[in-house]
Design a protein around this motif. Sequence first.
Motif, PDB file in Angstrom:
ATOM      1  N   ALA A 196       0.853  -1.200  -0.076  1.00  0.00           N
ATOM      2  CA  ALA A 196      -0.044   0.028   0.097  1.00  0.00           C
ATOM      3  C   ALA A 196       0.798   1.245   0.188  1.00  0.00           C
ATOM      4  O   ALA A 196       0.666   2.092  -0.816  1.00  0.00           O
ATOM      5  CB  ALA A 196      -0.766  -0.155   1.103  1.00  0.00           C
ATOM      6  N   LEU A 197       1.969   1.150   0.911  1.00  0.00           N
ATOM      7  CA  LEU A 197       2.620   2.600   0.912  1.00  0.00           C
ATOM      8  C   LEU A 197       3.594   2.626  -0.366  1.00  0.00           C
ATOM      9  O   LEU A 197       3.666   3.882  -0.849  1.00  0.00           O
ATOM     10  CB  LEU A 197       3.768   2.327   2.063  1.00  0.00           C
ATOM     11  CG  LEU A 197       4.614   3.551   2.320  1.00  0.00           C
ATOM     12  CD1 LEU A 197       4.007   4.814   2.449  1.00  0.00           C
ATOM     13  CD2 LEU A 197       5.459   3.247   3.471  1.00  0.00           C
ATOM     14  N   LEU A 198       4.112   1.524  -0.701  1.00  0.00           N
ATOM     15  CA  LEU A 198       4.864   1.732  -2.101  1.00  0.00           C
ATOM     16  C   LEU A 198       3.957   2.171  -3.282  1.00  0.00           C
ATOM     17  O   LEU A 198       4.404   3.151  -3.981  1.00  0.00           O
ATOM     18  CB  LEU A 198       5.428   0.534  -2.713  1.00  0.00           C
ATOM     19  CG  LEU A 198       6.155   0.358  -3.791  1.00  0.00           C
ATOM     20  CD1 LEU A 198       7.226   1.362  -3.995  1.00  0.00           C
ATOM     21  CD2 LEU A 198       6.648  -0.807  -4.175  1.00  0.00           C
ATOM     22  N   GLY A 199       2.702   1.621  -3.197  1.00  0.00           N
ATOM     23  CA  GLY A 199       1.601   2.145  -4.273  1.00  0.00           C
ATOM     24  C   GLY A 199       1.286   3.767  -4.229  1.00  0.00           C
ATOM     25  O   GLY A 199       1.192   4.072  -5.100  1.00  0.00           O
ATOM     26  N   ALA A 200       1.112   4.042  -2.778  1.00  0.00           N
ATOM     27  CA  ALA A 200       0.753   5.486  -2.727  1.00  0.00           C
ATOM     28  C   ALA A 200       1.993   6.345  -3.231  1.00  0.00           C
ATOM     29  O   ALA A 200       1.592   7.419  -3.972  1.00  0.00           O
ATOM     30  CB  ALA A 200       0.558   5.576  -1.020  1.00  0.00           C
ATOM     31  N   VAL A 201       3.031   6.126  -2.901  1.00  0.00           N
ATOM     32  CA  VAL A 201       4.376   6.646  -3.317  1.00  0.00           C
ATOM     33  C   VAL A 201       4.473   6.775  -4.796  1.00  0.00           C
ATOM     34  O   VAL A 201       4.517   7.969  -5.276  1.00  0.00           O
ATOM     35  CB  VAL A 201       5.682   6.343  -2.527  1.00  0.00           C
ATOM     36  CG1 VAL A 201       6.709   6.845  -3.307  1.00  0.00           C
ATOM     37  CG2 VAL A 201       5.553   6.534  -1.213  1.00  0.00           C
ATOM     38  N   LEU A 202       4.341   5.728  -5.403  1.00  0.00           N
ATOM     39  CA  LEU A 202       4.158   5.633  -6.899  1.00  0.00           C
ATOM     40  C   LEU A 202       3.115   6.457  -7.566  1.00  0.00           C
ATOM     41  O   LEU A 202       3.541   6.948  -8.541  1.00  0.00           O
ATOM     42  CB  LEU A 202       4.272   4.089  -7.320  1.00  0.00           C
ATOM     43  CG  LEU A 202       5.418   3.255  -7.079  1.00  0.00           C
ATOM     44  CD1 LEU A 202       5.045   1.915  -7.264  1.00  0.00           C
ATOM     45  CD2 LEU A 202       6.509   3.839  -8.189  1.00  0.00           C
ATOM     46  N   THR A 203       1.784   6.463  -6.866  1.00  0.00           N
ATOM     47  CA  THR A 203       0.861   7.091  -7.439  1.00  0.00           C
ATOM     48  C   THR A 203       1.256   8.634  -7.250  1.00  0.00           C
ATOM     49  O   THR A 203       0.850   9.524  -8.207  1.00  0.00           O
ATOM     50  CB  THR A 203      -0.435   6.910  -6.533  1.00  0.00           C
ATOM     51  OG1 THR A 203      -0.714   5.505  -6.694  1.00  0.00           O
ATOM     52  CG2 THR A 203      -1.576   7.810  -7.121  1.00  0.00           C
ATOM     53  N   ALA A 204       1.971   9.204  -6.191  1.00  0.00           N
ATOM     54  CA  ALA A 204       2.211  10.551  -5.925  1.00  0.00           C
ATOM     55  C   ALA A 204       3.243  10.867  -7.241  1.00  0.00           C
ATOM     56  O   ALA A 204       3.323  12.292  -7.606  1.00  0.00           O
ATOM     57  CB  ALA A 204       2.633  10.598  -4.729  1.00  0.00           C
ATOM     58  N   LEU A 205       4.083   9.815  -7.765  1.00  0.00           N
ATOM     59  CA  LEU A 205       5.085  10.358  -8.633  1.00  0.00           C
ATOM     60  C   LEU A 205       4.438  10.178 -10.149  1.00  0.00           C
ATOM     61  O   LEU A 205       5.248  10.328 -10.927  1.00  0.00           O
ATOM     62  CB  LEU A 205       6.256   9.241  -8.503  1.00  0.00           C
ATOM     63  CG  LEU A 205       6.837   9.680  -7.119  1.00  0.00           C
ATOM     64  CD1 LEU A 205       8.005   8.512  -6.898  1.00  0.00           C
ATOM     65  CD2 LEU A 205       7.624  11.018  -7.103  1.00  0.00           C
ATOM     66  N   ASN A 206       3.088   9.968 -10.107  1.00  0.00           N
ATOM     67  CA  ASN A 206       2.402   9.635 -11.375  1.00  0.00           C
ATOM     68  C   ASN A 206       3.194   8.686 -12.271  1.00  0.00           C
ATOM     69  O   ASN A 206       3.519   8.873 -13.437  1.00  0.00           O
ATOM     70  CB  ASN A 206       2.495  10.786 -12.033  1.00  0.00           C
ATOM     71  CG  ASN A 206       1.454  10.933 -13.486  1.00  0.00           C
ATOM     72  OD1 ASN A 206       0.346  10.207 -13.423  1.00  0.00           O
ATOM     73  ND2 ASN A 206       1.771  11.941 -14.197  1.00  0.00           N
ATOM     74  N   PRO A 207       3.138   7.451 -12.044  1.00  0.00           N
ATOM     75  CA  PRO A 207       3.633   6.301 -12.687  1.00  0.00           C
ATOM     76  C   PRO A 207       2.766   5.987 -14.152  1.00  0.00           C
ATOM     77  O   PRO A 207       1.868   6.571 -14.155  1.00  0.00           O
ATOM     78  CB  PRO A 207       3.838   4.938 -11.829  1.00  0.00           C
ATOM     79  CG  PRO A 207       2.384   5.472 -11.106  1.00  0.00           C
ATOM     80  CD  PRO A 207       2.327   6.873 -10.790  1.00  0.00           C
ATOM     81  N   LYS A 208       3.621   5.282 -14.807  1.00  0.00           N
ATOM     82  CA  LYS A 208       2.769   4.989 -16.213  1.00  0.00           C
ATOM     83  C   LYS A 208       2.044   3.793 -16.341  1.00  0.00           C
ATOM     84  O   LYS A 208       1.238   3.442 -16.734  1.00  0.00           O
ATOM     85  CB  LYS A 208       3.963   5.284 -17.512  1.00  0.00           C
ATOM     86  CG  LYS A 208       4.233   6.884 -17.724  1.00  0.00           C
ATOM     87  CD  LYS A 208       5.333   6.742 -18.754  1.00  0.00           C
ATOM     88  CE  LYS A 208       5.707   8.377 -19.134  1.00  0.00           C
ATOM     89  NZ  LYS A 208       6.433   8.450 -20.241  1.00  0.00           N
ATOM     90  N   LYS A 209       3.053   2.883 -15.558  1.00  0.00           N
ATOM     91  CA  LYS A 209       2.324   1.434 -15.871  1.00  0.00           C
ATOM     92  C   LYS A 209       2.906   0.673 -14.382  1.00  0.00           C
ATOM     93  O   LYS A 209       3.712   1.085 -13.717  1.00  0.00           O
ATOM     94  CB  LYS A 209       2.768   0.624 -16.807  1.00  0.00           C
ATOM     95  CG  LYS A 209       4.067   0.514 -17.333  1.00  0.00           C
ATOM     96  CD  LYS A 209       4.410   0.062 -18.589  1.00  0.00           C
ATOM     97  CE  LYS A 209       5.894  -0.037 -18.831  1.00  0.00           C
ATOM     98  NZ  LYS A 209       6.261  -0.798 -20.034  1.00  0.00           N
TER      99      LYS A 209
END
Length: 242
Positions: A196-209
């Motif tokens: 969850a935390l990794l997903g939240a950080v990645l979401t904040a960084l606007n990942p492509k995939k």
Amino acid sequence: MTTVSAKIMQQIQQFPEDMSFGYSELAIARQDFLSAAKALERLQKKGLIRKLAKGRFYKPKRTPFGEKKPDEQQLLKPYLYKQGKRIAYVTGDYLFNQLGLTTQVPAVLKIASRGQRIFINVGAIKATAVKSYVDVTDDNYQMLGFLDAMKDLKQIPDIDIKNAVAIFKNRIRQLNQSQRQAMIDCALAYPPRVRALLGAVLTALNPKKGISKLSDSLNPLTTFDLGIDDTLLTSALAWNIR
């Protein structure tokens, strides 16, 4: 000088000072171990090498203030590798200190390995064993240590959560897409709060995939009490992080 002694001396002369080594680094055949042991004993008496632990030696580095022993990385190397391949890594508060997450330095290190339990008690170096979530390699051990920090977030001494979130974002921002995907794949073996935390950080960084793997692995009804709100991480609520 015997053939074995000559071979050992030639190799040791090529080693840098304060490098630790054992029989494996000397490429000694098992049938020559007895001769090698006697040769190494002679070199110790001459002061050309020093014994570090059973079967481990080093070339002393001489400075104006006396001999210098190998640094911690050299001392730990024989425990982190097996037959030239990495099998373990340092984790826990020692690593978290290096990441800038805590100012405290533990007296006892933690060594994570998937296949074996590694304990160390050599001079000032003491370590206990913990289990790695996936097989350890030179390519992933830094990612695993980073994920360990996410896993142990609430147990890290004197941690500043705002600073921790900034460190997580900065570190992940520096990864390319393939490295981020590799981290996601490793995280799938970790507890849900890490995903969850990794997903939240990645979401904040606007990942492509790649992020859907993390969200699909989580129970949408589960919440994670990590002391992080949307003022610290804008995507926290979307990942049920509180």
